[in-house]
Design an enzyme around this catalytic site. Structure first.
Site, PDB file in Angstrom:
ATOM      1  N   ASN A 176       0.801  -1.217   0.000  1.00 39.91           N
ATOM      2  CA  ASN A 176       0.000   0.000   0.000  1.00 39.91           C
ATOM      3  C   ASN A 176       0.838   1.273   0.000  1.00 39.91           C
ATOM      4  O   ASN A 176       0.344   2.346   0.339  1.00 39.91           O
ATOM      5  CB  ASN A 176      -0.961   0.003   1.188  1.00 39.91           C
ATOM      6  CG  ASN A 176      -1.848  -1.215   1.197  1.00 39.91           C
ATOM      7  OD1 ASN A 176      -1.764  -2.035   2.097  1.00 39.91           O
ATOM      8  ND2 ASN A 176      -2.688  -1.379   0.181  1.00 39.91           N
ATOM      9  N   VAL A 216       1.963   7.051   0.817  1.00 37.42           N
ATOM     10  CA  VAL A 216       1.111   6.081   1.500  1.00 37.42           C
ATOM     11  C   VAL A 216      -0.287   6.103   0.901  1.00 37.42           C
ATOM     12  O   VAL A 216      -0.888   7.169   0.723  1.00 37.42           O
ATOM     13  CB  VAL A 216       1.035   6.391   3.013  1.00 37.42           C
ATOM     14  CG1 VAL A 216       0.096   5.432   3.725  1.00 37.42           C
ATOM     15  CG2 VAL A 216       2.424   6.367   3.642  1.00 37.42           C
ATOM     16  N   CYS A 217      -0.810   4.916   0.606  1.00 34.77           N
ATOM     17  CA  CYS A 217      -2.177   4.746   0.119  1.00 34.77           C
ATOM     18  C   CYS A 217      -3.010   4.216   1.282  1.00 34.77           C
ATOM     19  O   CYS A 217      -2.929   3.035   1.632  1.00 34.77           O
ATOM     20  CB  CYS A 217      -2.190   3.772  -1.056  1.00 34.77           C
ATOM     21  SG  CYS A 217      -3.841   3.427  -1.700  1.00 34.77           S
ATOM     22  N   LEU A 218      -3.762   5.110   1.903  1.00 31.40           N
ATOM     23  CA  LEU A 218      -4.568   4.762   3.081  1.00 31.40           C
ATOM     24  C   LEU A 218      -5.835   5.606   3.034  1.00 31.40           C
ATOM     25  O   LEU A 218      -5.765   6.818   2.801  1.00 31.40           O
ATOM     26  CB  LEU A 218      -3.751   5.052   4.351  1.00 31.40           C
ATOM     27  CG  LEU A 218      -4.363   4.726   5.695  1.00 31.40           C
ATOM     28  CD1 LEU A 218      -4.637   3.227   5.835  1.00 31.40           C
ATOM     29  CD2 LEU A 218      -3.445   5.191   6.821  1.00 31.40           C
ATOM     30  N   SER A 242      -6.551  -2.567  -2.182  1.00 29.57           N
ATOM     31  CA  SER A 242      -6.127  -1.253  -2.645  1.00 29.57           C
ATOM     32  C   SER A 242      -4.609  -1.236  -2.858  1.00 29.57           C
ATOM     33  O   SER A 242      -3.887  -0.491  -2.216  1.00 29.57           O
ATOM     34  CB  SER A 242      -6.532  -0.194  -1.613  1.00 29.57           C
ATOM     35  OG  SER A 242      -6.216   1.092  -2.077  1.00 29.57           O
TER      36      SER A 242
END
Length: 162
Positions: free
Chosen positions: A85, A92-94, A127
């Site tokens: 992620n 950061v993919c959150l 994701s």
């Protein structure tokens, strides 16, 4: 600079100094003039106890805009950080960092850093942001865990500096 963003970040800094999770580091960068740059924070996220990330402190930069807290900060690990992620750029993919998903202006720096720590050990395979780490975690968990251990050694808490 936006008054609201600076006010909020000043308060975040005050709260962080008073009470923050053990092992975490978060502080504004210092400008050439020696004053705090409240829009850019250098952070260290410890690997959670009992996880394969334990023993490392992972450097992260939080970049706020003058639209904060209406818009979330950009959070970045070093380029090439290995995790499903984390984009190859380190971003950061959150969901709590995405204003079109779960971002809320009430989310604090502390909550963001704790959320990223949780993400390290519990990646969201729905994701993916990094093809290599995503492929490894879904097709070869042993290889994935081996690469995480190499990264943990790279970011050993004994070597950590900001």
């Amino acid at each position: 600079m936006s008054g609201l963003a600076i006010q909020r970040l000043t308060e975040e800094r005050r709260l962080w100094r008073r009470e923050h999770p053990p092992g975490f580091i978060a502080r504004p960068r210092t400008t050439k003039e020696g004053t705090p740059d409240l829009l850019t924070w250098d952070c260290g996220i410890p690997g959670a106890k009992g996880t394969e990330w334990e023993g490392g402190i992972y450097p992260l930069t939080m970049e706020f805009t003058e639209e904060y807290p209406t818009r979330p900060p950009k959070c970045r690990f070093p380029k090439g950080f290995y995790h499903p992620n984390i984009y190859p750029s380190g971003t950061v993919c959150l969901s709590i960092l995405n204003e079109e998903q779960d971002w809320r202006p009430s989310i604090s720096v502390k909550q963001i850093l704790l959320g990223i720590q949780e993400l390290l050990n519990t990646p969201n395979t729905l994701s993916p942001a990094q093809p290599e780490a995503f492929k490894d975690i879904t097709n070869n968990k042993e290889l994935y865990h081996s690469k995480v251990q190499k990264q943990r050694i790279q970011y050993d808490q004994e070597k950590f500096t900001l």
